[in-house]
Design a protein around this motif. Structure first.
Motif, PDB file in Angstrom:
ATOM      1  N   ASP A   1       0.827  -1.208   0.000  1.00 56.79           N
ATOM      2  CA  ASP A   1       0.000   0.000   0.000  1.00 56.79           C
ATOM      3  C   ASP A   1       0.859   1.255   0.000  1.00 56.79           C
ATOM      4  O   ASP A   1       0.572   2.233  -0.712  1.00 56.79           O
ATOM      5  N   GLU A   2       1.918   1.245   0.782  1.00 55.35           N
ATOM      6  CA  GLU A   2       2.809   2.412   0.833  1.00 55.35           C
ATOM      7  C   GLU A   2       3.493   2.634  -0.511  1.00 55.35           C
ATOM      8  O   GLU A   2       3.627   3.780  -0.972  1.00 55.35           O
ATOM      9  N   LEU A   3       3.931   1.558  -1.146  1.00 55.81           N
ATOM     10  CA  LEU A   3       4.593   1.686  -2.442  1.00 55.81           C
ATOM     11  C   LEU A   3       3.631   2.186  -3.512  1.00 55.81           C
ATOM     12  O   LEU A   3       4.030   2.928  -4.420  1.00 55.81           O
TER      13      LEU A   3
ATOM     14  N   LYS B   1       3.155   5.954  -3.007  1.00 57.87           N
ATOM     15  CA  LYS B   1       4.331   6.688  -3.466  1.00 57.87           C
ATOM     16  C   LYS B   1       4.524   6.597  -4.979  1.00 57.87           C
ATOM     17  O   LYS B   1       5.445   7.185  -5.522  1.00 57.87           O
ATOM     18  N   LYS B   2       3.664   5.828  -5.658  1.00 61.01           N
ATOM     19  CA  LYS B   2       3.727   5.602  -7.106  1.00 61.01           C
ATOM     20  C   LYS B   2       4.934   4.771  -7.511  1.00 61.01           C
ATOM     21  O   LYS B   2       5.309   4.747  -8.679  1.00 61.01           O
ATOM     22  N   THR B   3       5.549   4.082  -6.557  1.00 58.28           N
ATOM     23  CA  THR B   3       6.615   3.152  -6.908  1.00 58.28           C
ATOM     24  C   THR B   3       6.036   1.952  -7.630  1.00 58.28           C
ATOM     25  O   THR B   3       6.616   1.452  -8.606  1.00 58.28           O
TER      26      THR B   3
ATOM     27  N   VAL C   1     -10.456  11.240  -5.695  1.00 59.19           N
ATOM     28  CA  VAL C   1      -9.013  11.372  -5.534  1.00 59.19           C
ATOM     29  C   VAL C   1      -8.391  10.602  -6.676  1.00 59.19           C
ATOM     30  O   VAL C   1      -8.276   9.380  -6.631  1.00 59.19           O
ATOM     31  N   GLU C   2      -8.007  11.304  -7.719  1.00 61.18           N
ATOM     32  CA  GLU C   2      -7.518  10.654  -8.923  1.00 61.18           C
ATOM     33  C   GLU C   2      -6.063  10.264  -8.748  1.00 61.18           C
ATOM     34  O   GLU C   2      -5.257  11.028  -8.246  1.00 61.18           O
ATOM     35  N   SER C   3      -5.731   9.070  -9.172  1.00 63.68           N
ATOM     36  CA  SER C   3      -4.374   8.564  -9.026  1.00 63.68           C
ATOM     37  C   SER C   3      -3.944   7.916 -10.315  1.00 63.68           C
ATOM     38  O   SER C   3      -4.710   7.197 -10.946  1.00 63.68           O
ATOM     39  N   SER C   4      -2.698   8.155 -10.708  1.00 65.86           N
ATOM     40  CA  SER C   4      -2.173   7.516 -11.914  1.00 65.86           C
ATOM     41  C   SER C   4      -1.685   6.109 -11.628  1.00 65.86           C
ATOM     42  O   SER C   4      -1.292   5.391 -12.532  1.00 65.86           O
ATOM     43  N   ALA C   5      -1.737   5.692 -10.359  1.00 65.79           N
ATOM     44  CA  ALA C   5      -1.171   4.402  -9.997  1.00 65.79           C
ATOM     45  C   ALA C   5      -2.178   3.270 -10.058  1.00 65.79           C
ATOM     46  O   ALA C   5      -1.929   2.220 -10.594  1.00 65.79           O
ATOM     47  N   GLN C   6      -3.334   3.450  -9.493  1.00 65.55           N
ATOM     48  CA  GLN C   6      -4.319   2.372  -9.436  1.00 65.55           C
ATOM     49  C   GLN C   6      -5.703   2.977  -9.309  1.00 65.55           C
ATOM     50  O   GLN C   6      -5.860   4.180  -9.198  1.00 65.55           O
ATOM     51  N   GLY C   7      -6.702   2.122  -9.326  1.00 65.11           N
ATOM     52  CA  GLY C   7      -8.063   2.598  -9.226  1.00 65.11           C
ATOM     53  C   GLY C   7      -8.283   3.378  -7.950  1.00 65.11           C
ATOM     54  O   GLY C   7      -8.102   2.861  -6.849  1.00 65.11           O
TER      55      GLY C   7
END
Length: 528
Positions: A113-115, A118-120, A469-475
């Motif tokens: 979850d932390e990664l 951080k978008k890692t 809350v839009e995120s480029s990492a996941q839904g």
């Protein structure tokens, strides 16, 4: 037993019935103390399966897998889910041959979850490169990584086959437009609790095809809802592969697969076994069946399927990979329209729809709690999710990008009316987060209780306001902020356009008739 009125909190389309023993292509595995790049000798187990010992195989140094976030959820109030895991997110990695495994990060690594925050790690984007010491544990169905920094490649971006150039000349980061093929895989596995007898869901292939695609007259299903809610922008096509004269063929989007694995070996072991069996049946070699047999696979797991790693807990009622092509359903949940829509929504990067502290509380659309019913309910998605899917006409989108001077009134029509006939979607852009990974924009539409949305469970015939809350990492999820008509208090958001201002959203006028729906949305920015 689960009843047809039980509400479920589900996760994410081809139904597959499978019975088999999972295998992994030797191109991923270390053999005879040397690394095999592309096949060669059979893989060698590093530990023998004696006295319950793990069966381990080292992964080829430099090989890679694709990271996927999987959403999992349960209904804690209904048997037999009372011994299922709690709502959770599972981190997995998919090999290029289509097999998926739970990902166990190094003990010195931040949590998954932390990664992701951080978008890692980005679901459907990140490629994890294997280092020496990485291995596959067959018993737990895990890829276990050694200590040390992760080797992650995020250069490829989101999968191009899921996010195409939109119609009407626009390109959206999360749009789901065009025709997609779906395969339902009915899995037949062994049940050691029943003397090793074969077990599966009770529906026939014809019944499954009807429940998912309406091939025999079902009026509410995945196909009818996606096509009607998108107004034809998204087409659900059942997979058809081969001919009746072939030894194996797929008709009307459903195939039955018998595997040698047991329900107590867990979800991943059984679906991987099914994938291997399908590749054998259709001579695919080491290729993934995705985009060859179908774009989306929906695995119908036997009712007694457990969670992964030999646990005695049942798997969640439904799961899906964010931005991926696989979804899993336990028992009859692969036949309920709301669960099907929910999980395929995850495949298209949609997150859950919350209301307040309840992460599934917004039941106006499919990304809230799912409902264990056939041919019901008729509903769609909330305003933010419609935007992400691209289900609107460009002339029907009104964007508020700067603070209005005084009062700004915007007339919108119900979103089930023809997209081209007026504004159906309002996006209020938050300038404080523009250019960051998280953009707290606000979206709203008139949630008409008509047509494909006649069964909306909340906010019917009102203007529903959601924050995303839009995120480029996941839904990323949404939160329902208000359900407005002329009699309700406005939604107020402090510090939206600037720290000393309050954004106010109200609906001074709303008119609902049998044929049309229209509302006036008033946007104000009051500063002190």
């Amino acid at each position: 037993m689960l009843t047809t009125t039980t509400r479920l909190r589900s996760l994410t389309v081809l139904l597959i019935k499978v019975i088999c023993l999972p295998t992994v292509s030797s191109r991923y595995l270390r053999t005879d103390n040397r690394f095999s790049a592309n096949g060669g000798n059979p893989a060698v187990a590093l530990e023998s399966p004696q006295n319950g010992a793990k069966i381990r195989e080292e992964l080829v140094e430099g090989s890679s897998c694709t990271f996927y976030q999987q959403h999992a959820a349960v209904d804690s109030n209904a048997a037999p889910d009372n011994n299922s895991p709690q709502d959770s997110t599972i981190c997995t990695c998919e090999l290029d041959n289509g097999s998926t495994f739970v990902l166990e990060l190094p003990s010195d690594s931040p949590s998954c979850d932390e990664l992701m925050k951080k978008k890692t790690l980005k679901s459907a984007v990140s490629r994890l490169q294997m280092k020496q010491g990485a291995y596959l544990d067959h018993k737990s169905q895990k890829i276990i990584l050694p200590k040390g920094p992760l080797n992650v490649d995020n250069s490829r971006g989101r999968p191009s086959d899921l996010f195409q150039q939109g119609k009407h000349g626009r390109s959206l980061a999360g749009n789901a437009i065009g025709s997609r093929t779906f395969l339902v895989v009915k899995i037949v596995a062994k049940d050691p609790n029943k003397g090793g007898a074969s077990t599966s869901i009770s529906q026939t292939e014809a019944q499954l095809s009807d429940r998912v695609f309406g091939t025999s007259g079902s009026l509410v299903n995945l196909k009818t809802q996606f096509e009607a809610c998108s107004q034809g922008l998204y087409n659900v096509t059942p997979a058809n592969v081969g001919n009746p004269t072939d030894k194996y063929y797929i008709k009307n989007g459903v195939v039955t697969v018998e595997v040698d694995t047991t329900v107590t070996q867990g979800r991943v072991a059984n679906s991987n076994a099914a994938i291997d069996k399908l590749k054998q049946m259709f001579n695919l070699g080491s290729q993934s069946p995705q985009n060859i047999l179908a774009n989306h696979f929906l695995f119908c797991m036997p009712p007694g399927t457990t969670t992964d790693g030999g646990s005695t807990n049942y798997m969640s009622i439904a799961m899906a990979s964010t931005g991926g092509w696989q979804s899993w359903f336990r028992g009859d949940w692969c036949t309920y329209p709301s669960a099907l829509m929910h999980e395929i929504g995850h495949n298209h990067f949609l997150g859950h729809a919350a209301e307040g502290t309840d992460p599934y509380g917004d039941t106006a659309g499919a990304m809230g709690s799912s409902i264990g019913q056939h041919d019901s309910p008729k509903f769609c998605f909330n305003a933010a999710q419609r935007y992400d899917l691209g289900w609107y006409h460009p002339r029907g989108l009104v964007e508020v990008k700067s603070p209005p001077t005084g009062v700004r009134d915007i007339n919108i029509i119900g979103f089930v009316q023809p997209f081209a006939s007026g504004a159906t979607l309002v996006k209020i852009v938050n300038p404080l987060y523009t250019g960051t990974a998280y953009t707290k924009n606000i979206y709203l539409h008139l949630n008409s209780q008509k047509g494909p949305n006649a069964g909306t469970q909340e906010g019917g015939n009102k203007v529903t306001v959601v924050e995303k809350v839009e995120s480029s990492a996941q839904g990323a999820g949404t939160n329902l902020m208000g359900k407005l008509d002329a009699s309700t208090a406005p939604v107020q958001v402090a510090g939206f356009f600037s720290e000393n201002c309050v954004l106010t959203i109200s609906v001074p006028r709303i008119q609902i008739t049998t044929s049309t729906s229209i509302a006036t949305v008033r946007v104000q920015n009051v500063c002190v």
